[in-house]
Design a protein around this motif. Structure first.
Motif, PDB file in Angstrom:
ATOM      1  N   GLY A 278      -1.305  -4.061   3.644  1.00 26.96           N
ATOM      2  CA  GLY A 278      -2.481  -3.043   3.720  1.00 26.96           C
ATOM      3  C   GLY A 278      -2.221  -2.628   4.944  1.00 26.96           C
ATOM      4  N   SER A 279      -3.097  -1.732   5.521  1.00 26.28           N
ATOM      5  CA  SER A 279      -3.216  -1.163   6.760  1.00 26.28           C
ATOM      6  C   SER A 279      -4.706  -0.998   7.191  1.00 26.28           C
ATOM      7  CB  SER A 279      -2.567   0.206   7.095  1.00 26.28           C
ATOM      8  OG  SER A 279      -3.309   1.217   6.449  1.00 26.28           O
ATOM      9  N   ASP A 280      -4.990  -1.484   8.532  1.00 27.00           N
ATOM     10  CA  ASP A 280      -6.252  -1.478   8.910  1.00 27.00           C
ATOM     11  C   ASP A 280      -6.354  -0.669  10.254  1.00 27.00           C
ATOM     12  OD1 ASP A 280      -8.603  -2.345  10.707  1.00 27.00           O
ATOM     13  OD2 ASP A 280      -8.804  -3.993   9.111  1.00 27.00           O
TER      14      ASP A 280
ATOM     15  N   SER B 184     -10.011  -1.458   7.164  1.00 28.69           N
ATOM     16  CA  SER B 184      -9.438  -1.277   5.836  1.00 28.69           C
ATOM     17  C   SER B 184      -8.740  -2.511   5.216  1.00 28.69           C
ATOM     18  CB  SER B 184      -8.517   0.117   5.683  1.00 28.69           C
ATOM     19  OG  SER B 184      -9.097   1.168   5.821  1.00 28.69           O
ATOM     20  N   VAL B 185      -8.404  -3.460   6.016  1.00 30.71           N
ATOM     21  CA  VAL B 185      -7.811  -4.666   5.667  1.00 30.71           C
ATOM     22  C   VAL B 185      -9.156  -5.679   5.370  1.00 30.71           C
ATOM     23  CG1 VAL B 185      -6.398  -6.945   5.768  1.00 30.71           C
ATOM     24  CG2 VAL B 185      -5.550  -4.619   6.091  1.00 30.71           C
TER      25      VAL B 185
ATOM     26  N   LYS C  43       0.809  -1.140   0.068  1.00 30.41           N
ATOM     27  CA  LYS C  43      -0.125  -0.156  -0.113  1.00 30.41           C
ATOM     28  C   LYS C  43       0.873   1.436  -0.022  1.00 30.41           C
ATOM     29  CE  LYS C  43      -3.940   1.748   2.725  1.00 30.41           C
ATOM     30  NZ  LYS C  43      -4.668   1.616   4.006  1.00 30.41           N
TER      31      LYS C  43
ATOM     32  N   SER D  89      -4.630  -2.962  -2.402  1.00 31.12           N
ATOM     33  CA  SER D  89      -3.712  -3.824  -2.269  1.00 31.12           C
ATOM     34  C   SER D  89      -4.750  -5.384  -2.531  1.00 31.12           C
ATOM     35  CB  SER D  89      -3.402  -4.234  -0.942  1.00 31.12           C
ATOM     36  OG  SER D  89      -2.336  -3.232  -0.565  1.00 31.12           O
TER      37      SER D  89
ATOM     38  N   THR E  22      -4.183   3.801  -2.352  1.00 29.21           N
ATOM     39  CA  THR E  22      -5.181   4.059  -1.292  1.00 29.21           C
ATOM     40  C   THR E  22      -5.916   5.035  -1.220  1.00 29.21           C
ATOM     41  OG1 THR E  22      -4.489   4.342   1.073  1.00 29.21           O
ATOM     42  CG2 THR E  22      -2.859   5.265  -0.466  1.00 29.21           C
TER      43      THR E  22
ATOM     44  N   ALA F 104      -5.378   7.002   3.955  1.00 25.74           N
ATOM     45  CA  ALA F 104      -5.938   6.020   4.573  1.00 25.74           C
ATOM     46  C   ALA F 104      -7.243   6.289   5.147  1.00 25.74           C
ATOM     47  CB  ALA F 104      -5.067   5.118   5.519  1.00 25.74           C
TER      48      ALA F 104
ATOM     49  N   SER G 281     -12.452   0.565   1.233  1.00 22.69           N
ATOM     50  CA  SER G 281     -11.176   1.294   1.363  1.00 22.69           C
ATOM     51  C   SER G 281     -10.550   0.972   2.566  1.00 22.69           C
ATOM     52  CB  SER G 281     -11.368   2.681   0.968  1.00 22.69           C
ATOM     53  OG  SER G 281     -12.082   3.093   2.418  1.00 22.69           O
ATOM     54  N   SER G 282      -9.343   1.393   3.115  1.00 23.70           N
ATOM     55  CA  SER G 282      -8.423   2.237   1.964  1.00 23.70           C
ATOM     56  C   SER G 282      -7.329   1.338   1.704  1.00 23.70           C
ATOM     57  CB  SER G 282      -7.758   3.155   2.980  1.00 23.70           C
ATOM     58  OG  SER G 282      -6.977   2.754   4.054  1.00 23.70           O
ATOM     59  N   SER G 283      -7.459   0.147   1.979  1.00 21.96           N
ATOM     60  CA  SER G 283      -6.379  -0.780   1.469  1.00 21.96           C
ATOM     61  C   SER G 283      -7.045  -1.691   0.132  1.00 21.96           C
ATOM     62  CB  SER G 283      -5.910  -1.944   2.333  1.00 21.96           C
ATOM     63  OG  SER G 283      -5.496  -1.330   3.413  1.00 21.96           O
TER      64      SER G 283
END
Length: 466
Positions: free
Chosen positions: A135-137, A141-142, A37, A120, A84, A88, A115-117
């Motif tokens: 990704g990030s959560d 968001s994952v 991401k 990915s 992304t 995020a 979203s936001s990943s």
């Protein structure tokens, strides 16, 4: 791996490194290709964060963040960066302004991937030559993208991964995470990345809590089940029966929202107040650490205020009216929610790590949700943010605020009638597995055991996950 501008009349051409270079490499992830991401710093590459202004004023990264470096040290090979939502912040497809929303390959090709990943998630669902994606959560968001595109995804326990070198949204909620199609590879990477060997000594939470057996109780929230699509609910019912038959994990009905309403903290018992408090954690922190520094550099360099996409722009307006005391109060409420949740719903257990496993659907209830806003108001479609019946708390907030691990597991797919292709298409159905803090190792082992029994399989790329 560079994020290079390509003229509109040309396609993106992505050089994919050959696995032949890794034939003699004995590291465990040698030759495994991944996307990351575009909020992760990667040495020598521009970090854009979904913002043309951010990309304009900051130079390329001079070093890798520790989480990325750990994967490189294990032999994994980065292929490129994925899109992304801006910094995020959660955004619907039609709210992406600086960059175009990524394309979800499932179904008719016009479904959202949340979203936001989402970039990915779309990459791992679309390209067979990518083995996993980062990704990030913060608040889903994952998990949401993984659920919607039908791949495995994980939000680890809060604090189990070092987020240094990643554009932050809300430090009290942020985690890193990954996507994979193969359940065994998903298990292996998660263990190597953060479960078996912590990235940093001062981690607030260990992801390696021991267990000697699986929990015997499966919490099935009555405020989140049944889902809107009967065919999707049948898939969940089969999953519940499978856990009972094969692992002696029996279901127990529980109304999560009703339990939360018994709290004597108004910002927990009142879900509107709860969400506003959660928003403060993201809006204030992102403004102070991303938006404000960018605005100052932009004003010094060009004059005026930088362009932001709608959601961060509106968030930063609210954040400028907040004080540090407001933020600290929001942190205290988040911590109180975590205490309440882990004392009344998911608790620690010496034998099974977690007293129970909780399941829910973070996706769309088996209904299509489109990247075009107006289509989601038509019969048989839905928005990606589902309203919980009877005013309950949106399910994606639970693990995020309690700091618990939350894993996405694809189970199957259902049919829908597409407003785009005007024919029958298929979309994935996935389930979430949640446990007490630090118990992701137990959940990952359960996924591996289900795969060994043939119940979970590697999902496919392209229009259909199966």
């Amino acid at each position: 791996m560079a994020d290079t501008y390509i003229p509109g009349n040309q396609d993106y051409l992505i050089p994919v490194p050959s696995r032949l270079y890794s034939l003699l490499d004995t590291r465990p992830l040698a030759g495994k290709r991944f996307a990351l991401k575009d909020i992760y710093d990667a040495k020598g590459l521009q970090t854009g964060g979904g913002s043309r202004a951010y990309e304009e004023v900051y130079p390329p990264a001079t070093e890798n963040g520790p989480a990325l470096q750990k994967l490189l040290d294990l032999g994994a090979v980065p292929v490129g960066k994925s899109k992304t939502s801006q910094f995020a912040h959660g955004a619907d497809p039609w709210q992406f302004i600086d960059i175009q929303y990524p394309w979800n390959p499932r179904g008719d090709g016009y479904l959202t991937a949340a979203s936001s990943s989402s970039g990915s998630a779309c990459a791992i669902a679309g390209y067979e030559w990518i083995d996993f994606a980062l990704g990030s959560d913060t608040r889903g968001s994952v998990r949401k993208p993984a659920s919607i595109v039908g791949v495995y995804g994980i939000r680890p326990s809060w604090g189990s991964l070092d987020t240094t070198g990643v554009i932050p949204l809300a430090s009290e909620l942020d985690t890193l995470g990954l996507f994979a199609r193969d359940p065994n590879l998903f298990h292996e990477i998660s263990n190597l990345w953060f479960v078996l060997h912590s990235l940093y000594a001062d981690a607030p939470t260990s992801a390696n809590s021991s267990y000697t057996r699986y929990p015997s109780k499966l919490i099935v929230p009555t405020d989140y089940f049944p889902v809107q699509n009967d065919a999707a609910q049948a898939i969940y019912d089969d999953f519940i029966d499978f856990l009972a038959t094969e692992f002696n994990i029996t279901s127990v009905s529980m109304n999560i929202s009703a339990i939360l309403r018994t709290s004597d903290v108004p910002e927990i018992a009142n879900f509107t107040a709860f969400q506003l408090n959660s928003n403060k954690l993201a809006e204030y922190y992102s403004w102070q650490n991303v938006g404000k520094p960018l605005a100052e550099i932009w004003n010094t360099t060009y004059g005026g205020y930088p362009p932001f996409d709608p959601n961060p722009r509106n968030a930063y307006v609210r954040a400028r009216a907040m004080s540090e005391e407001d933020y600290e109060d929001a942190v205290a409420i988040k911590q109180e929610f975590g205490r309440f949740f882990t004392e009344n719903i998911l608790t620690s257990d010496e034998e099974s790590c977690s007293n129970a496993i909780m399941i829910y659907d973070i996706g769309t209830g088996g209904l299509p949700s489109y990247r075009e806003e107006d289509l989601n108001a038509l019969d048989g479609a839905t928005t990606v943010s589902i309203t919980v019946p009877n005013g309950g708390l949106a399910s994606n907030y639970l693990a995020s605020t309690a700091g618990c691990p939350d894993l996405t597991v694809p189970l199957g797919q259902v049919e829908y009638e597409s407003y785009i292709s005007l024919q029958t298409e298929k979309l994935p159905v996935s389930v979430q597995l949640v446990a007490y803090r630090g118990c992701e190792g137990m959940l990952l082992d359960l996924i591996k055991d289900m795969a060994e029994k043939g119940y979970l399989v590697t999902t496919k790329t392209g229009t259909a996950a199966y």
